[in-house]
Design a protein around this motif. Structure first.
Motif, PDB file in Angstrom:
ATOM      1  N   GLY A  81       0.787  -1.227   0.000  1.00 45.86           N
ATOM      2  CA  GLY A  81       0.000   0.000   0.000  1.00 45.86           C
ATOM      3  C   GLY A  81       0.813   1.268   0.000  1.00 45.86           C
ATOM      4  O   GLY A  81       0.277   2.349   0.250  1.00 45.86           O
ATOM      5  N   THR A  82       2.096   1.178  -0.309  1.00 39.28           N
ATOM      6  CA  THR A  82       2.954   2.370  -0.290  1.00 39.28           C
ATOM      7  C   THR A  82       3.097   3.016  -1.664  1.00 39.28           C
ATOM      8  O   THR A  82       3.645   4.109  -1.775  1.00 39.28           O
ATOM      9  CB  THR A  82       4.365   2.012   0.222  1.00 39.28           C
ATOM     10  N   LEU A  83       2.631   2.339  -2.717  1.00 36.22           N
ATOM     11  CA  LEU A  83       2.760   2.866  -4.079  1.00 36.22           C
ATOM     12  C   LEU A  83       1.404   3.164  -4.714  1.00 36.22           C
ATOM     13  O   LEU A  83       1.340   3.840  -5.749  1.00 36.22           O
ATOM     14  CB  LEU A  83       3.518   1.877  -4.966  1.00 36.22           C
ATOM     15  N   GLY A  84       0.347   2.668  -4.135  1.00 34.42           N
ATOM     16  CA  GLY A  84      -0.987   2.841  -4.677  1.00 34.42           C
ATOM     17  C   GLY A  84      -1.903   1.793  -4.082  1.00 34.42           C
ATOM     18  O   GLY A  84      -1.495   0.946  -3.280  1.00 34.42           O
ATOM     19  N   PHE A  85      -3.178   1.851  -4.488  1.00 37.16           N
ATOM     20  CA  PHE A  85      -4.189   0.936  -3.955  1.00 37.16           C
ATOM     21  C   PHE A  85      -4.622  -0.041  -5.044  1.00 37.16           C
ATOM     22  O   PHE A  85      -5.044   0.372  -6.127  1.00 37.16           O
ATOM     23  CB  PHE A  85      -5.394   1.736  -3.456  1.00 37.16           C
ATOM     24  N   ILE A  86      -4.487  -1.328  -4.774  1.00 41.26           N
ATOM     25  CA  ILE A  86      -4.926  -2.366  -5.714  1.00 41.26           C
ATOM     26  C   ILE A  86      -6.427  -2.569  -5.512  1.00 41.26           C
ATOM     27  O   ILE A  86      -6.857  -3.196  -4.540  1.00 41.26           O
ATOM     28  CB  ILE A  86      -4.168  -3.684  -5.486  1.00 41.26           C
ATOM     29  N   SER A  87      -7.225  -2.036  -6.433  1.00 44.34           N
ATOM     30  CA  SER A  87      -8.675  -2.128  -6.258  1.00 44.34           C
ATOM     31  C   SER A  87      -9.272  -3.325  -6.984  1.00 44.34           C
ATOM     32  O   SER A  87     -10.466  -3.597  -6.847  1.00 44.34           O
ATOM     33  CB  SER A  87      -9.354  -0.838  -6.736  1.00 44.34           C
ATOM     34  N   GLN A  88      -8.457  -4.036  -7.746  1.00 44.76           N
ATOM     35  CA  GLN A  88      -8.916  -5.266  -8.406  1.00 44.76           C
ATOM     36  C   GLN A  88      -7.700  -6.008  -8.937  1.00 44.76           C
ATOM     37  O   GLN A  88      -6.729  -5.390  -9.374  1.00 44.76           O
ATOM     38  CB  GLN A  88      -9.852  -4.925  -9.562  1.00 44.76           C
ATOM     39  N   ILE A  89      -7.741  -7.328  -8.889  1.00 49.41           N
ATOM     40  CA  ILE A  89      -6.643  -8.122  -9.427  1.00 49.41           C
ATOM     41  C   ILE A  89      -7.208  -9.343 -10.144  1.00 49.41           C
ATOM     42  O   ILE A  89      -8.189  -9.934  -9.705  1.00 49.41           O
ATOM     43  CB  ILE A  89      -5.653  -8.552  -8.312  1.00 49.41           C
ATOM     44  N   THR A  90      -6.601  -9.675 -11.264  1.00 49.01           N
ATOM     45  CA  THR A  90      -6.937 -10.903 -11.990  1.00 49.01           C
ATOM     46  C   THR A  90      -5.785 -11.877 -11.831  1.00 49.01           C
ATOM     47  O   THR A  90      -4.638 -11.550 -12.169  1.00 49.01           O
ATOM     48  CB  THR A  90      -7.193 -10.627 -13.477  1.00 49.01           C
ATOM     49  N   TYR A  91      -6.108 -13.049 -11.305  1.00 46.16           N
ATOM     50  CA  TYR A  91      -5.111 -14.102 -11.113  1.00 46.16           C
ATOM     51  C   TYR A  91      -5.256 -15.184 -12.179  1.00 46.16           C
ATOM     52  O   TYR A  91      -6.380 -15.538 -12.576  1.00 46.16           O
ATOM     53  CB  TYR A  91      -5.298 -14.787  -9.754  1.00 46.16           C
ATOM     54  N   LYS A  92      -4.119 -15.717 -12.605  1.00 44.49           N
ATOM     55  CA  LYS A  92      -4.120 -17.008 -13.284  1.00 44.49           C
ATOM     56  C   LYS A  92      -4.205 -18.066 -12.175  1.00 44.49           C
ATOM     57  O   LYS A  92      -3.406 -18.030 -11.236  1.00 44.49           O
ATOM     58  CB  LYS A  92      -2.840 -17.188 -14.105  1.00 44.49           C
ATOM     59  N   THR A  93      -5.153 -18.960 -12.291  1.00 43.77           N
ATOM     60  CA  THR A  93      -5.366 -19.927 -11.218  1.00 43.77           C
ATOM     61  C   THR A  93      -4.528 -21.184 -11.429  1.00 43.77           C
ATOM     62  O   THR A  93      -3.925 -21.384 -12.487  1.00 43.77           O
ATOM     63  CB  THR A  93      -6.855 -20.299 -11.114  1.00 43.77           C
ATOM     64  N   VAL A  94      -4.500 -22.027 -10.413  1.00 43.83           N
ATOM     65  CA  VAL A  94      -3.731 -23.270 -10.474  1.00 43.83           C
ATOM     66  C   VAL A  94      -4.673 -24.437 -10.179  1.00 43.83           C
ATOM     67  O   VAL A  94      -5.761 -24.264  -9.632  1.00 43.83           O
ATOM     68  CB  VAL A  94      -2.552 -23.270  -9.484  1.00 43.83           C
ATOM     69  N   ILE A  95      -4.241 -25.639 -10.536  1.00 43.56           N
ATOM     70  CA  ILE A  95      -5.077 -26.829 -10.342  1.00 43.56           C
ATOM     71  C   ILE A  95      -5.162 -27.173  -8.853  1.00 43.56           C
ATOM     72  O   ILE A  95      -4.171 -27.143  -8.133  1.00 43.56           O
ATOM     73  CB  ILE A  95      -4.495 -28.019 -11.129  1.00 43.56           C
TER      74      ILE A  95
END
Length: 988
Positions: free
Chosen positions: A283-297
């Motif tokens: 949180g020191t560079l900006g706010f992550i308001s959404q993230i898309t992950y590649k998922t794993v099995i």
């Protein structure tokens, strides 16, 4: 065609009209703030309701504390709901030069979610998600719990990569911002490696969505200076082969110290660099308001083995023969770690017999099918056969058995917290060594801990990654103790960096805890690049200042959190925050963690005599925020690693506040239960008549005014209020045991018998006028038992009997015990000293009876009795319906959730059990007195019920009132569903 599933589990913070933080309080509190913060408050309350902005002593303290061992109290706390609000707040903060810190769940351990300025909270909101490409990707907002993300992916056989031990309680925003990893993900599947896209809000409110080409283009045009600096750092770094090589080497093991410099090595595109340097930036560079992950099995087939080695050296040598291509996890625990868990229920007996040097290695193997699993197990055994073990290596594929092994591993940290000396903090440090030097590094670490007097410290962790956690419990009450801690940290840091070239923080983040040592680990050249990164993203230094980059070399020794004693019911709490999500009042007043923080502060101020005005204010505000809106449901104990029931503390506080007048009234009522139930029936009948005459609209208006004017004394009316209750009709005469039912079953002397005690609630409250089935519950129970061939024995003098629960919840413990003792004697006699089982139709009452009764007689909730004894004596047909089921808090605590589900699925074609709904918040009579608690707790209920679902089922009459009100469908006892779907078995 790409499959897509999305949803929003948004829990909007209710604007509570009863909240004592009214505008007059606001003016008083506002005047105590520095002028800059007064201006900030006025600016943001132009578009954010004041009920979501906190500046009072109670809430700023309660929200301010996190799971770390630091204490900073914010001046302003804001609950932020969406991108527009966050962007606008950051613009104002920049204009006024006001520092801000972002907070998700507050489970972080290194001091990265604390501030003495403005705290921006996302908990309760930011809950939209999209499952993409058949589960291969998932887009998540930061307020979603890690366990929820995996729940959305479960049907696809996938999960997110990060798997921190706190995944049930930490949120996606914190997982990404700290680059949390865990036991199975290592460095291959953490957030850095699996991030696909991101939406970021920068210090000036600018929003970048890296998945949107238009957003990327606009950002590149609007932020040329930031892009130029990123490219400059990238080019300078890549022009330095020695520095590049060092970065690549350091990220081969887990490392969350400082910023993700590897982003500048791994990528050319500035947007990709931004995306990846945001991971772990806290949180020191900006706010992550959404993230898309590649998922794993998420492999279906698993096996685990708890392998015991004679010492740490043998265990470390064993780890070096394993890798993630073969095993998914290898967790090491020293003897001190194992001791913390060996007395827990269900633990293997051999743990108590181990030598003082014994070390355990918990190995897990996963595979897509049984054949591959067995092959991998064989290969693990083959690789490890040359290393001596204390016991033979034995893998188990039985879920209950390997879950016991993992319970040992996951229970270590809280177990230490539970047995520590009162007043001590629990510190869990987090380092990583190169795997090939793990054994000697571990011995050195042990020697340093012993040198500084922390001989009881334990060492355990993710051995496959060379990642050790070590836990110790200092008491920060003297300069001597603080200096001892400082000496330990300096020597450990020198050991990790200088001797072993390891990581000072492997997965818990830098925070304040390790900020002074970032340069020690990375060297001056890399550290200066990190400072340039901070300056490029946050030129004014307003985003979470003091975290990751901090010139104060003593910051890790400042603002240390005291843990003052308060009461035995809560003193073991470590502030981990695991209790928060399950609490029904979390979005309206306080959570269990907040209550404990506040009670500790109140106790400290009372004991020391300090700040008497502040103490009075805390006591006044706590009455509503901490006491009145505590449902005392006890579910917090289910999610607490130490099983702390904060409701018990609330009941204790209520007991201490009882006046002689209140006690006299309570005693009179307890002696005249017949009059109480008669009065309740009369009142409910009168209200029902008034409703039919006045209509819903006018009735609602008049009742609301009466409820408000009498300050909650007149219960709040709603359209699902129950009608008049009744007693079972028992024409067969009284017997020594009680009264026999007059059903057809009683004609056969060979039939089974059961003592049925209809609770005072079910006898007083009948169905609501809108309920699907208008029969009283005791009539339904009688029908079911009769079909199953049971003769009912009713206890005599029922109208004077009560389990004592209403008195217990209000703190009248002695009266509650008197009523329980009275009921137990009657039931003992009715059951011929336990010859016949005893059945109660209301789960909270039965749960109270189980806790209070001393005779050990057989007691059954209606759901448990139906599942265990009635289903096999009934002919069931699945009704062509979709039904909703709510498992009450008491049923959860009695482990009846699976039986609820099994019964419902036997009776209806489709059963819905909303994952996001826990305690309903009706809490006995609080749903009448404080309806806002019930409304807040069930804010997610209606969106969770699918179209076409027309009825719901539970097993507590008061809970059913609130569930009906906030779902719009009739909720009744599950017994109604069983009775509708059942007929007697054919006679042979």
């Amino acid at each position: 065609m790409t499959h897509r599933r999305s949803g929003t589990r948004q829990i909007l913070y209710p604007l509570n009209p009863k909240d004592p933080r009214n505008l007059s309080y606001k003016q008083e509190d506002l005047g105590s703030l520095p002028k800059a913060y007064q201006e900030f408050y006025r600016e943001i309350t132009r578009f954010i309701p004041y009920q979501r902005v906190f500046i009072d002593p109670l809430y700023t303290l309660g929200f301010g504390i996190d799971a770390s061992f630091y204490r900073l109290i914010p001046k302003v706390v804001v609950k932020v709901l969406n991108n527009d609000e966050m962007s606008a707040i950051l613009k104002i903060a920049q204009n006024l030069k006001t520092p801000v810190t972002f907070r998700c769940a507050g489970t972080s351990l290194s001091g990265q979610a604390l501030t003495d300025s403005v705290l921006l909270m996302v908990q309760g909101a930011w809950r939209h998600y999209d499952v993409l490409e058949e589960g291969k990707k998932i887009t998540l907002e930061p307020g979603i719990l890690g366990v929820e993300a995996n729940r959305y992916l479960r049907s696809y056989g996938r999960k997110i990569g990060p798997d921190p031990a706190s995944i049930d309680h930490c949120m996606i925003g914190g997982i990404a911002a700290n680059n949390a990893s865990g036991m199975c993900c290592g460095t291959a599947d953490n957030s850095y490696k699996t991030v696909e896209d991101m939406r970021i809000i920068f210090d000036d409110g600018t929003i970048l969505d890296t998945a949107d080409p238009n957003s990327r283009k606009a950002f590149l045009q609007s932020k040329p200076e930031l892009i130029l600096q990123i490219e400059s750092i990238r080019d300078e770094l890549k022009a330095d082969p020695e520095l590049t090589m060092m970065i690549e080497k350091k990220y081969k093991i887990k490392n969350t110290t400082g910023y993700s410099l590897n982003a500048f090595v791994d990528f050319e595109d500035p947007i990709e660099i931004i995306k990846h340097v945001m991971i772990g930036s806290e949180g020191t560079l900006g706010f992550i308001s959404q993230i898309t992950y590649k998922t794993v099995i998420e492999h279906e087939h698993k096996a685990s083995a708890l392998i015991i080695y004679p010492d740490m050296d043998h265990a470390c040598r064993a780890v070096m023969k394993l890798n993630r291509d073969l095993v998914s996890a290898a967790e090491m625990m020293d003897r001190a770690s194992l001791k913390t868990m060996e007395e827990e229920p269900g633990m293997p007996n051999y743990l108590r017999t181990l030598s003082e040097t014994a070390t355990a290695l918990l190995v897990e193997v996963r595979a897509e099918n049984r054949e591959v699993l067995e092959k991998r197990i064989g290969e693990v055994k083959e690789r490890l056969k040359v290393i001596t073990t204390v016991l033979p290596i034995d893998f188990t594929t039985i879920k209950s058995e390997y879950e016991t092994y993992w319970k040992i591993r996951k229970g270590i940290f809280p177990a230490v917290g539970g047995v520590r000396e009162q007043g001590t903090a629990v510190i869990i440090e987090d380092v990583a060594f190169p795997l090939e030097r793990l054994a000697e590094a571990t011995l050195d670490l042990r020697n340093i801990l012993n040198k500084f007097g922390y001989v009881d410290a334990i060492i355990y962790g993710h051995a496959l990654d060379g990642n050790w956690h070590f836990i110790f419990t200092p008491k920060f009450e003297t300069d001597e103790e603080i200096n001892r801690y400082a000496g330990l940290m300096n020597e450990v840091n020198e050991l990790v960096v200088k001797k072993y070239d390891g990581s000072l923080k492997a997965e818990h983040g830098t925070g304040r805890n390790m900020a002074p040592f970032v340069e020690l680990e990375w060297g001056s050249k890399a550290y200066q690049l990190m400072k340039r990164i901070k300056s490029a993203f946050d030129p004014q230094g307003l985003l979470n200042p003091g975290v990751v980059i901090n010139d104060n070399q003593n910051v890790y020794l400042e603002d240390l959190k005291m843990m003052p004693e308060s009461h035995e019911t809560i003193d073991r709490c470590t502030n981990c925050g695991f209790c928060q999500d399950i609490c029904p009042s979390k979005n309206i007043t306080t959570t269990p963690r907040m209550r404990i923080i506040l009670q500790r502060e109140i106790s400290f101020l009372k004991r020391t005599g300090k700040e008497p005005q502040r103490l009075m204010r805390l006591l006044k505000d706590y009455d509503y925020a901490g006491n009145a809106t505590c449902a005392t449901d006890g579910l917090c104990a289910k999610s607490c690693p130490l099983s702390i029931n904060t409701g018990d503390n609330s009941k204790y506080l209520r007991s201490q506040a009882i006046t002689p007048t209140a006690r006299f009234i309570a005693q009179r009522l307890s002696k005249n239960m017949n009059g109480v139930t008669t009065f309740m029936r009369f009142g409910l009948g009168a209200v029902d008549v008034a409703h039919s005459l006045l209509g819903t609209g006018l009735m609602d208006t008049l009742a609301t005014k009466a409820h408000t004017l009498t300050k909650n004394r007149i219960p709040n009316w709603n359209p699902w209020m129950p009608g008049r209750g009744s007693n079972p009709k028992m024409p067969a005469g009284n017997t020594a045991r009680g009264m026999k039912s007059s059903g057809t079953a009683s004609m056969n002397p060979d039939l089974l018998k059961v003592v049925y005690f209809p609770s005072c609630i079910s006898r007083s409250m009948g169905p609501a006028s809108k309920d699907r089935d208008q029969r009283p519950l005791h009539e339904v129970m009688s029908s079911l038992l009769d079909k199953a061939g049971y003769e009912i024995i009713y206890p005599p003098n029922m109208d004077n009997l009560c389990c004592g629960m209403p008195w217990e919840s209000k703190g009248f413990f002695d009266i509650a015990d008197e009523k329980s003792e009275e009921l137990e004697k009657v039931l003992l006699k009715a059951s011929e000293n336990g010859k016949y089982p005893i059945l109660c139709d209301t789960s909270p009452c039965l749960y109270r009876m189980k806790r209070a009764f001393k005779s050990g007689i057989e007691l059954h909730d209606s759901v448990e009795f139906t599942h265990d004894f009635l289903l096999n004596r009934l002919k069931l047909r699945k009704l062509p319906e979709t039904v909703a089921v709510h498992v009450t808090c008491s049923s959860v605590k009695m482990h009846l959730s699976d039986k609820f589900k099994a019964i419902a699925e036997a009776c209806a074609e489709k059963v819905v059990m909303p994952d996001d709904v826990h305690c309903c918040g009706f809490a006995g009579d609080k749903g009448f007195s404080y309806p806002e608690l019930n409304r807040s707790a069930l804010a997610g209920l209606k969106p969770s019920i699918p179209e076409g679902c027309t009825s719901g089922y539970s097993n507590s009459r008061t809970c059913e009132i609130g569930l009906s009100l906030h779902s719009g469908i009739s909720y009744q006892s599950l017994m109604y569903l069983v009775d509708r779907s059942s007929t007697p078995l054919p006679l042979h």
